[in-house]
Design a protein around this motif. Structure first.
Motif, PDB file in Angstrom:
ATOM      1  N   GLN A   1      49.821  34.242  36.601  1.00  0.00           N
ATOM      2  CA  GLN A   1      48.571  33.971  36.913  1.00  0.00           C
ATOM      3  C   GLN A   1      48.113  33.855  38.275  1.00  0.00           C
ATOM      4  O   GLN A   1      47.060  34.169  38.881  1.00  0.00           O
TER       5      GLN A   1
ATOM      6  N   GLU B   1      48.219  36.985  40.184  1.00  0.00           N
ATOM      7  CA  GLU B   1      47.006  37.940  39.797  1.00  0.00           C
ATOM      8  C   GLU B   1      45.730  37.132  40.406  1.00  0.00           C
ATOM      9  O   GLU B   1      45.051  37.989  41.032  1.00  0.00           O
ATOM     10  N   LYS B   2      45.804  35.815  40.586  1.00  0.00           N
ATOM     11  CA  LYS B   2      44.444  35.409  41.223  1.00  0.00           C
ATOM     12  C   LYS B   2      44.485  35.558  42.870  1.00  0.00           C
ATOM     13  O   LYS B   2      43.447  36.081  43.185  1.00  0.00           O
TER      14      LYS B   2
ATOM     15  N   THR C   1      43.606  39.252  43.450  1.00  0.00           N
ATOM     16  CA  THR C   1      42.330  39.574  43.149  1.00  0.00           C
ATOM     17  C   THR C   1      41.529  38.960  44.342  1.00  0.00           C
ATOM     18  O   THR C   1      40.310  39.749  44.929  1.00  0.00           O
TER      19      THR C   1
ATOM     20  N   LEU D   1      48.517  44.493  42.040  1.00  0.00           N
ATOM     21  CA  LEU D   1      47.718  43.744  40.979  1.00  0.00           C
ATOM     22  C   LEU D   1      47.767  44.248  39.415  1.00  0.00           C
ATOM     23  O   LEU D   1      48.169  43.619  38.639  1.00  0.00           O
ATOM     24  N   ALA D   2      48.019  45.659  39.618  1.00  0.00           N
ATOM     25  CA  ALA D   2      47.879  46.166  38.218  1.00  0.00           C
ATOM     26  C   ALA D   2      49.684  45.885  37.588  1.00  0.00           C
ATOM     27  O   ALA D   2      49.363  45.805  36.196  1.00  0.00           O
TER      28      ALA D   2
ATOM     29  N   GLN E   1      49.345  42.295  36.289  1.00  0.00           N
ATOM     30  CA  GLN E   1      48.271  42.388  34.940  1.00  0.00           C
ATOM     31  C   GLN E   1      49.341  43.081  33.696  1.00  0.00           C
ATOM     32  O   GLN E   1      48.988  42.704  32.749  1.00  0.00           O
TER      33      GLN E   1
ATOM     34  N   LEU F   1      51.379  40.549  32.634  1.00  0.00           N
ATOM     35  CA  LEU F   1      50.880  39.444  31.613  1.00  0.00           C
ATOM     36  C   LEU F   1      50.131  40.121  30.448  1.00  0.00           C
ATOM     37  O   LEU F   1      50.123  39.036  29.622  1.00  0.00           O
ATOM     38  N   ALA F   2      50.120  41.396  30.237  1.00  0.00           N
ATOM     39  CA  ALA F   2      49.677  41.949  28.857  1.00  0.00           C
ATOM     40  C   ALA F   2      50.987  42.126  28.031  1.00  0.00           C
ATOM     41  O   ALA F   2      50.507  42.298  26.902  1.00  0.00           O
TER      42      ALA F   2
END
Length: 148
Positions: free
Chosen positions: A114, A117-118, A121, A137-138, A141, A144-145
């Protein structure tokens, strides 16, 4: 290349008879990178430590030294020390992307997805067209998914 850099300094005879060699900031940064590539981390860190106590060094350049220090620690899996160095670099030069990207990598490697990712971003607000940041980032993410 390292020998050329070593010979690029300005040699001065001091009043007390000693000799001092002075290098430009860029030459020292290049020596740090060269010693890091040679995996001579101790010498690279010595140059960094000397540069960081120089009162005339600009914050922008100081941030570069902290970033390189972080890179050395990162290569040695000393993630806490690397993180501390990157945070110092960001404090000195908030708009710089290198220290932020490397810090985001540490977050990802240490499972702090997290935070990674922050940070990625936030970097896109500084450089929205940076494809490397978008790719990283991808990847974060996607992790994370994944189902836990």
């Amino acid at each position: 290349a390292l020998e050329v850099l070593k010979n690029s300094g300005e040699i001065r005879q001091n009043l007390n008879g000693t000799v001092t060699t002075t290098y430009t900031t860029e030459a020292v940064l290049n020596m740090v990178v060269a010693y890091k590539k040679l995996k001579d981390y101790q010498t690279a860190l010595k140059f960094i430590d000397q540069a960081l106590v120089n009162p005339t060094i600009l914050p922008f350049d100081k941030a570069k030294f902290y970033t390189n220090r972080g890179n050395i620690f990162y290569e040695q899996n000393q993630f806490q020390e690397a993180e501390t160095s990157y945070l110092e670099a960001i404090k000195l030069y908030p708009q710089g992307l290198t220290a932020r990207a490397n810090l985001a990598s540490i977050f990802a490697v240490t499972g702090r997805l997290q935070e990674s990712e922050k940070l990625y971003t936030e970097m896109l607000t500084i450089d929205p067209n940076n494809q490397d940041i978008r790719n990283n980032l991808a990847q974060v993410q996607a992790k994370l998914a994944e189902p836990h």
